[in-house]
Design an enzyme around this catalytic site. Structure first.
Site, PDB file in Angstrom:
ATOM      1  N   TRP A  74     -53.562   4.743  -8.235  1.00 23.98           N
ATOM      2  CA  TRP A  74     -54.636   5.149  -7.328  1.00 23.98           C
ATOM      3  C   TRP A  74     -55.978   4.874  -8.024  1.00 23.98           C
ATOM      4  O   TRP A  74     -56.161   5.245  -9.183  1.00 23.98           O
ATOM      5  CB  TRP A  74     -54.489   6.644  -6.975  1.00 23.98           C
ATOM      6  CG  TRP A  74     -55.602   7.087  -6.070  1.00 23.98           C
ATOM      7  CD1 TRP A  74     -55.663   6.925  -4.711  1.00 23.98           C
ATOM      8  CD2 TRP A  74     -56.810   7.743  -6.458  1.00 23.98           C
ATOM      9  NE1 TRP A  74     -56.846   7.425  -4.240  1.00 23.98           N
ATOM     10  CE2 TRP A  74     -57.576   7.940  -5.286  1.00 23.98           C
ATOM     11  CE3 TRP A  74     -57.328   8.177  -7.671  1.00 23.98           C
ATOM     12  CZ2 TRP A  74     -58.827   8.557  -5.285  1.00 23.98           C
ATOM     13  CZ3 TRP A  74     -58.575   8.787  -7.679  1.00 23.98           C
ATOM     14  CH2 TRP A  74     -59.309   8.977  -6.493  1.00 23.98           C
ATOM     15  N   ASP A  85     -62.888   9.689  10.243  1.00 24.28           N
ATOM     16  CA  ASP A  85     -61.769   9.757   9.299  1.00 24.28           C
ATOM     17  C   ASP A  85     -61.002  11.069   9.454  1.00 24.28           C
ATOM     18  O   ASP A  85     -61.117  11.777  10.463  1.00 24.28           O
ATOM     19  CB  ASP A  85     -62.292   9.552   7.862  1.00 24.28           C
ATOM     20  CG  ASP A  85     -61.301   8.805   6.981  1.00 24.28           C
ATOM     21  OD1 ASP A  85     -60.312   9.427   6.555  1.00 24.28           O
ATOM     22  OD2 ASP A  85     -61.504   7.604   6.730  1.00 24.28           O
ATOM     23  N   LYS A 113     -57.663   3.523  11.869  1.00 22.94           N
ATOM     24  CA  LYS A 113     -57.386   3.425  10.439  1.00 22.94           C
ATOM     25  C   LYS A 113     -56.079   4.180  10.241  1.00 22.94           C
ATOM     26  O   LYS A 113     -56.021   5.389  10.485  1.00 22.94           O
ATOM     27  CB  LYS A 113     -58.523   4.058   9.640  1.00 22.94           C
ATOM     28  CG  LYS A 113     -58.281   4.134   8.138  1.00 22.94           C
ATOM     29  CD  LYS A 113     -59.483   4.755   7.423  1.00 22.94           C
ATOM     30  CE  LYS A 113     -59.275   4.907   5.934  1.00 22.94           C
ATOM     31  NZ  LYS A 113     -60.403   5.596   5.278  1.00 22.94           N
ATOM     32  N   ASP A 167     -53.306   5.557   7.901  1.00 24.43           N
ATOM     33  CA  ASP A 167     -53.169   5.918   6.491  1.00 24.43           C
ATOM     34  C   ASP A 167     -51.720   6.293   6.165  1.00 24.43           C
ATOM     35  O   ASP A 167     -50.914   6.578   7.066  1.00 24.43           O
ATOM     36  CB  ASP A 167     -54.092   7.120   6.217  1.00 24.43           C
ATOM     37  CG  ASP A 167     -54.627   7.130   4.791  1.00 24.43           C
ATOM     38  OD1 ASP A 167     -54.017   6.492   3.931  1.00 24.43           O
ATOM     39  OD2 ASP A 167     -55.639   7.808   4.543  1.00 24.43           O
ATOM     40  N   ASP A 180     -59.466   3.383  -2.993  1.00 23.90           N
ATOM     41  CA  ASP A 180     -60.442   4.465  -2.824  1.00 23.90           C
ATOM     42  C   ASP A 180     -61.535   4.358  -3.878  1.00 23.90           C
ATOM     43  O   ASP A 180     -62.525   5.084  -3.818  1.00 23.90           O
ATOM     44  CB  ASP A 180     -59.750   5.826  -2.937  1.00 23.90           C
ATOM     45  CG  ASP A 180     -59.042   6.191  -1.646  1.00 23.90           C
ATOM     46  OD1 ASP A 180     -59.301   5.528  -0.624  1.00 23.90           O
ATOM     47  OD2 ASP A 180     -58.227   7.127  -1.650  1.00 23.90           O
TER      48      ASP A 180
HETATM   49  C1  DGJ Z   1     -56.943   8.199   1.704  1.00 26.00           C
HETATM   50  C2  DGJ Z   1     -57.794   7.037   2.106  1.00 26.00           C
HETATM   51  O1  DGJ Z   1     -57.687   6.023   1.169  1.00 26.00           O
HETATM   52  C3  DGJ Z   1     -59.232   7.508   2.298  1.00 26.00           C
HETATM   53  O2  DGJ Z   1     -60.051   6.417   2.639  1.00 26.00           O
HETATM   54  C4  DGJ Z   1     -59.283   8.568   3.344  1.00 26.00           C
HETATM   55  O3  DGJ Z   1     -58.970   8.058   4.609  1.00 26.00           O
HETATM   56  C5  DGJ Z   1     -58.343   9.719   2.987  1.00 26.00           C
HETATM   57  N1  DGJ Z   1     -57.015   9.240   2.714  1.00 26.00           N
HETATM   58  C6  DGJ Z   1     -58.282  10.737   4.086  1.00 26.00           C
HETATM   59  O4  DGJ Z   1     -57.382  11.729   3.810  1.00 26.00           O
END
Ligand code: DGJ
Length: 727
Positions: free
Chosen positions: A173, A340, A454, A456, A525
Site C-alpha cells: 500500500w 467518495d 469508482k 473500490d 493512495d
Molecule cells: C481506498 C482508495 O484507494 C481511496 O482512494 C478511497 O476511495 C478510500 N479507499 C475510501 O475508503
C-alpha cells in the site's frame, strides 16, 4: 478411449506459425505426435529453417504444453490426477485451425491424451501491427468421471539465451510498483500472489524479462508479459540444467486443486505478451496500442477530468458541503465531481471504515435528498456526478451482515480476521453476485444521471472459508474471481457506456481482464508527486496514460501546485483537494493547466509514450508523448533533487519526425502576483527570458540527437513543453 486413440494416430507432421509483424512463435509436431516450440524471436525470413525439432536432442525438446509425470523434469503446464489416481498426462497433437482476423490471426490447437479423456485447446491471438500475442488454454474433461487438475498454465514459453534478467514490480500500500531487476540463475524464481480478491498488493501481475542483457528503454530483446486474472496469479521462471528458461504464467494453484467434472471446460486466464527487439519503450508502446484498440473499456474513447472529495473531507460531509465542492469543481474547470466513501448506511451509518459497508442506501441524516439531490446539484453546478462503491465487501456492523452472515467468508471454527474492519463477500454464491450487480443496477436505474463509478476493493480475502462451497473449499479462489467476472460482464452488458475507475486500496487491481470492464484504474493512495513519478513510470510500462488515474492532492506541500499538477497531467488528470488550500495564483494556474490538458489530451492519452530519463537513474526524469502523425509532442521534465552544481544534461527527444521542424513552447507556466496582490497570468507567447529555448524552432533530427535544455538545478522544478511541427 479407442476412438480417442484412432484420431491421435491420424496425425502427420505439422508446423504452426504464430506471427505478428515483428515476432514469430513457431511450433512443430514431432514424429512422436507431440507439439514442441521450435522458435520464439524476431520474425524469420524463412520459417521452415526453424522447424526442425527432430534435430534437437530429445532431452532439449520444448514441449508446448507438457503434462505432469512425463519425461520432462521441470515444471509442467498441466498436472492432473485422473479418475483412477494416475498422475501422468501426455498430450498429443490432434488438429489445429488458423483463422485470419481483422487484427491478425487466431490459432486453435487441439491436443489430447491417448489414454485418458483429457483434451487441451491452446489459443493464440496474434495482433500483427501491435506485435502482441494473447494466449490461453482450455482444459476439457471428456470422460465420465471427475478429474482433479492442480497445475493449469495459461501458456509455457521457452528461451535459449546467454542470460536472463527479470524485472519485477514489488508493491505494498502506498509504495506500488518498485522496479527491481535480477539475473535468473539455475532453478526457479516465482512471483505470485495469494490475495484472492485482487491480483496485486505485494506483487503485480506483469513482468519484464531482458534476454541476454537487462531490459533497457530502447535497446535489447525483452519479453513483456501480463496475466489477465483478478486474483491469485503465479509467474514461474525456471532455468534448467542446459541454461534454457521456461516462463509459465498461470493462476496460482495454491490451495486450488480444481475438480473438473465430466464435460467441463476449464478456461485459463489470458497471458498477453510482446517481444520487443528495441527495449521496453517499444514494448510498452505495443501493449498500450493493443490495450487501447482491443482490451481497455472504451479504450479509444475520451476521459473526464474530475474533482474527488476523499482527501479533502474523508467521511465528514453533508449535502451543503458537497454542493460547495461541486461548485469548486466547476470553478476549477473539471468535467465531474466524484463523491467518495461515506455516503451510505442508516442503521449503521458509514462515519468511518468500521461500519455500513454493504448497506447501499444513502445516509438520510447526512444527505436527506439522496442521490437525486446530488445529481441535481451537480447539474446546477454544471458538472457531471460520479459515485464511489465497494460492493464486494461488508462490515460486520451492517444490516447486510446481520441478515446474511453466511454471505461473507468467515471461518466456522476459528477467530475472524479483519482487514480494514471488513470482510469479503463470497462471490461463489449466486445471491452475492446478484447483490453486487444490484448495487450498480439500483443506483443507475433510479439515477440515470450518475455518470461514473469508482469501484473500490480494500480487502484481500481473509478467513478462507466459503459457507456456500461446503466440502469444495479448494474451488474458493478461482470461483470467486469467476463470480466477479459474471457480475462485471452483466454490468457492462446493461450499461456499456458508463465509465468506471477500478480501485483497490490504491493500485491493487490493474490486470487486463478487469480492465475490460473499467476505463481507468487508481494507481496508488500515495499521491506525493515525487513518489508518483516513480509509480507512474512503473505502471506506464504496461498501461497507457488514459488508463492511469492521476490526481493532484495536498500530499507533499513542499512541491508547488505546478509540480503536483504537472506530474498528474501525465496521466488521466483529476484533483482531490479543496480550493481553500489554493492561492489566487494557484487557482489561475490550475484552471489554465486543465485547459491545456484538455487541449493536449489527444496526444497524452492516445499518443506514443517515450520514457526519456528515468527517475531511477538520478535526480531528474522526463517523459514525452508524441502524436501518431508526429505533428505534435508534449514533454514533461522534472528536477527532483539535483546535486549542488551538478552538470545538467539536455533531454533528447524520441519518436519525432527528423525531417519536420518543431516549434518549442513552454506551457503550464506559473502566474505571478504583483505588490498589490493582483495575479498576473503569463502570456501565451514564448518568453525566452524565462526559458532560453522558448519559442525556438528545431528539426526533429536535432531534438532527438542534441535535445532541449529542459532540466534545471532547482529542486522540485517542473517544465511542460509543447512541440508543434510546422504544417
Ligand atoms: C481506498 C482508495 O484507494 C481511496 O482512494 C478511497 O476511495 C478510500 N479507499 C475510501 O475508503
Amino acid at each position: 478411449m479407442l476412438l480417442v486413440l484412432a484420431s491421435v494416430c491420424a496425425v502427420r507432421a505439422q508446423r504452426i506459425d504464430i506471427s505478428t509483424d515483428k515476432t514469430d512463435l513457431i511450433l512443430n509436431v514431432a514424429d512422436n505426435g507431440r507439439l514442441y516450440q521450435s522458435y520464439l524471436g524476431e520474425t524469420l525470413a524463412d520459417k521452415a529453417e526453424a522447424a526442425n525439432v527432430a534435430a534437437q536432442a530429445v532431452d532439449n525438446r520444448w514441449e508446448v504444453y507438457p503434462g505432469s509425470g512425463g519425461e520432462d523434469y521441470y515444471e509442467p503446464a498441466l498436472a492432473a490426477t485422473h479418475a483412477d489416481g494416475n498422475l501422468t498426462t501426455i498430450l498429443k497433437y490432434v488438429s489445429h485451425k488458423q483463422m485470419p482476423t481483422a487484427y491478425g490471426s487466431e490459432t486453435e490447437i487441439t491436443l489430447r491424451d491417448e489414454l485418458y479423456p483429457v483434451e487441451v485447446k491452446l489459443y493464440y491471438q496474434a495482433y500483427s501491427k501491435e506485435n502482441v500475442v494473447k494466449t490461453w488454454s482450455v482444459i476439457i474433461n471428456n470422460g465420465k468421471k471427475p478429474i482433479d487438475i492442480w497445475r493449469y498454465a495459461s501458456a509455457l514459453l521457452y528461451f535459449d539465451r546467454a542470460a536472463y534478467y527479470l524485472t519485477e514490480f514489488s508493491s505494498e500500500w502506498a509504495r506500488e510498483v518498485r522496479m527491481a531487476t535480477q539475473q535468473l540463475q539455475f532453478g526457479k524464481k516465482i512471483v505470485d500472489s495469494k490475495l484472492g480478491s485482487r491480483a496485486a498488493m505485494h506483487a503485480q501481475p506483469f513482468f519484464e524479462l531482458g534476454l541476454s542483457q537487462p531490459a533497457s528503454e530502447s535497446e535489447g530483446e525483452v519479453l513483456m508479459g501480463t496475466l489477465g486474472w483478478t486474483g491469485n496469479f503465479q509467474f514461474t521462471f525456471e532455468v534448467d540444467h542446459l541454461g534454457n528458461l521456461r516462463v509459465i504464467p498461470a493462476i496460482n494453484p495454491y490451495a486450488s486443486t480444481w475438480e473438473l467434472k465430466p464435460g467441463e471446460q476449464f478456461k485459463t486466464p489470458d497471458f498477453i505478451f510482446t517481444l520487443s527487439q528495441n527495449g521496453t519503450g517499444e514494448g510498452s508502446r505495443s501493449i498500450h496500442d493493443w490495450a487501447r484498440h482491443y482490451q481497455l473499456k472504451d479504450g479509444e474513447g475520451d476521459r473526464m477530468t474530475l474533482l474527488n472529495n476523499w482527501e479533502n473531507t474523508y467521511f465528514s460531509f453533508d449535502q451543503e458541503l458537497l454542493e460547495k465542492l461541486m461548485k469548486e469543481a466547476q470553478a476549477l474547470g473539471v468535467d465531474m465531481f466524484l463523491l467518495d466513501d461515506g455516503w451510505f448506511g442508516n442503521k449503521y451509518p458509514r462515519k468511518n471504515d468500521r461500519a455500513g459497508l454493504g448497506d447501499w442506501e444513502v445516509t438520510r441524516s447526512k444527505l436527506p435528498g439522496g442521490i437525486p439531490a446530488l445529481t441535481k446539484a451537480a447539474k446546477d453546478a454544471g458538472v457531471k456526478f460520479g459515485i464511489w462503491i465497494e460492493p464486494e465487501m461488508v462490515n460486520p456492523k451492517s444490516e447486510l451482515f446481520e441478515k446474511h452472515p453466511d454471505w461473507a467468508y468467515t471461518l466456522p471454527n476459528r477467530d475472524t480476521y479483519y482487514f480494514r474492519n471488513q470482510l469479503v463477500l463470497d462471490l461463489n454464491r449466486p445471491e452475492v453476485q446478484d447483490h453486487v450487480f444490484n448495487v450498480v443496477d439500483t443506483i443507475l436505474a433510479n439515477n440515470p444521471d450518475v455518470a461514473y463509478f469508482k469501484w473500490d476493493c480494500n480487502s484481500p480475502i481473509t478467513n478462507i472459508f466459503s459457507h456456500y462451497l461446503k466440502d469444495k473449499q479448494q474451488q474458493l479462489y478461482i470461483g470467486h474471481v469467476r463470480g466477479l467476472y459474471n457480475v462485471l460482464a452483466r454490468i457492462k452488458e446493461k450499461y456499456p457506456d458508463v465509465p468506471m475507475m477500478l480501485c483497490s486500496g490504491g493500485g491493487g487491481r490493474c490486470d487486463y481482464e478487469a480492465l475490460k470492464y473499467f476505463t481507468e484504474f487508481w494507481l496508488s493512495d500515495n499521491t506525493d508527486p515525487v513518489e508518483r513519478l516513480y509509480i507512474q513510470w512503473g505502471f506506464s510500462q504496461f498501461f497507457p496514460a488514459k488508463a492511469m488515474s492521476a490526481h493532484v492532492t495536498d500530499w507533499n506541500r513542499k512541491a508547488s501546485i505546478k509540480f503536483r499538477t504537472d506530474v498528474a497531467s501525465m496521466g488521466k488528470l483529476g484533483f482531490d483537494l479543496g480550493l481553500k488550500n489554493l492561492s489566487a495564483a494557484d487557482l489561475k494556474y490550475v484552471q489554465k493547466a486543465i485547459q491545456n490538458w484538455n487541449r493536449l489530451k489527444p496526444v497524452i492519452l492516445d499518443g506514443d509514450l517515450y520514457r526519456l530519463v528515468s527517475p531511477y537513474d538520478g535526480n531528474h526524469t522526463a517523459t514525452s508523448y508524441v502524436a501518431p502523425d508526429q505533428s505534435q509532442a508534449v514533454l514533461f521534465a522534472f528536477d527532483i533533487n539535483p546535486r549542488f552544481d551538478e552538470k545538467i544534461q539536455k533531454v533528447k527527444l524520441q519518436g519525432l519526425d527528423p525531417a519536420k521542424r518543431y516549434t518549442v513552447r513552454e506551457i503550464n507556466r506559473m502566474p505571478t502576483t504583483d505588490k498589490a496582490g493582483n495575479v498576473i497570468e503569463p502570456s501565451d507567447e514564448p518568453d525566452p527570458k524565462q526559458w532560453a529555448e522558448d519559442g525556438k524552432t528545431y528539426s526533429g533530427d536535432y531534438l532527438m540527437k542534441v535535445g532541449l535544455d529542459a532540466f534545471t538545478g532547482s529542486s522540485l522544478h517542473s517544465r511542460v513543453v509543447e512541440l508543434n511541427a510546422a504544417r
